[in-house]
Motif scaffolding. Structure first.
Motif, PDB file in Angstrom:
ATOM      1  N   ARG A  26       0.831   4.177  -2.887  1.00 53.59           N
ATOM      2  CA  ARG A  26       0.592   5.583  -2.563  1.00 53.59           C
ATOM      3  C   ARG A  26       1.661   6.495  -3.157  1.00 53.59           C
ATOM      4  O   ARG A  26       1.381   7.632  -3.495  1.00 53.59           O
ATOM      5  N   THR A  27       2.879   6.019  -3.284  1.00 50.22           N
ATOM      6  CA  THR A  27       3.953   6.856  -3.827  1.00 50.22           C
ATOM      7  C   THR A  27       4.008   6.819  -5.353  1.00 50.22           C
ATOM      8  O   THR A  27       4.737   7.597  -5.956  1.00 50.22           O
TER       9      THR A  27
ATOM     10  N   THR B  37       0.830  -1.204   0.000  1.00 48.29           N
ATOM     11  CA  THR B  37       0.000   0.000   0.000  1.00 48.29           C
ATOM     12  C   THR B  37       0.863   1.253   0.000  1.00 48.29           C
ATOM     13  O   THR B  37       0.516   2.249  -0.634  1.00 48.29           O
ATOM     14  N   GLU B  38       1.991   1.215   0.684  1.00 41.03           N
ATOM     15  CA  GLU B  38       2.916   2.354   0.659  1.00 41.03           C
ATOM     16  C   GLU B  38       3.456   2.572  -0.756  1.00 41.03           C
ATOM     17  O   GLU B  38       3.574   3.705  -1.218  1.00 41.03           O
TER      18      GLU B  38
END
Length: 120
Positions: A9-10, A5-6
Motif C-alpha cells: 500500500r505504501t 499488504t502494508e
C-alpha cells in the motif's frame, strides 16, 4: 501477511516521492548550461591560451606544450591571463579599426573588462 499488504500500500506513495525528488533536482540543477560552460572554459584553456610567439607574431604553443617552469610561467602570463582578463573586444582582422563605429565598439567599460568567454 499483514506486513506485506502494508508494504504494497505504501509503494505508490514512495514511488511518487522518488519521482518528485527527481523532478525537483533536475529543475533546480541546470546540468546542460553548467556542462556547456565547463566545456567552453576547457576549450579556452586548451586552444585559446597560446604562447611562445614565433617570428611572424603567431603563437604556436598551448597548455599541452608546457614542459618546464619557464614554459608554465610564460603560458600563464602570455597565454592564460590575456584570455581570462580581456581588456578589449576582439574583432575580425578584416575590419577597419580606424572606423569610428568599430573603434567605439572595441572600447570596453571597466565593468565589462575581465569577463571570461564573453562571446558565449
Amino acid at each position: 501477511e499483514k506486513h506485506k499488504t502494508e508494504s504494497c500500500r505504501t509503494l505508490p506513495f514512495r514511488l511518487l516521492i522518488a519521482i518528485l525528488y527527481t523532478v525537483v533536482v533536475i529543475s533546480h540543477d541546470p546540468v546542460m548550461p553548467i556542462t556547456a560552460v565547463q566545456d567552453a572554459v576547457k576549450h579556452a584553456i586548451r586552444e585559446d591560451a597560446e604562447f611562445s610567439v614565433s617570428t611572424n607574431g603567431v603563437p604556436h604553443k598551448n597548455i599541452e606544450d608546457v614542459d618546464s617552469y619557464d614554459d608554465f610561467w610564460e603560458w600563464l602570463l602570455h597565454g592564460l591571463l590575456p584570455v581570462i582578463f580581456v581588456q578589449e573586444r576582439q574583432v575580425s582582422s578584416n575590419l577597419n579599426v580606424s572606423d569610428p563605429v568599430v573603434a567605439a565598439f572595441m572600447n570596453m567599460s571597466v565593468a565589462e573588462r575581465g569577463w571570461l568567454l564573453n562571446f558565449n
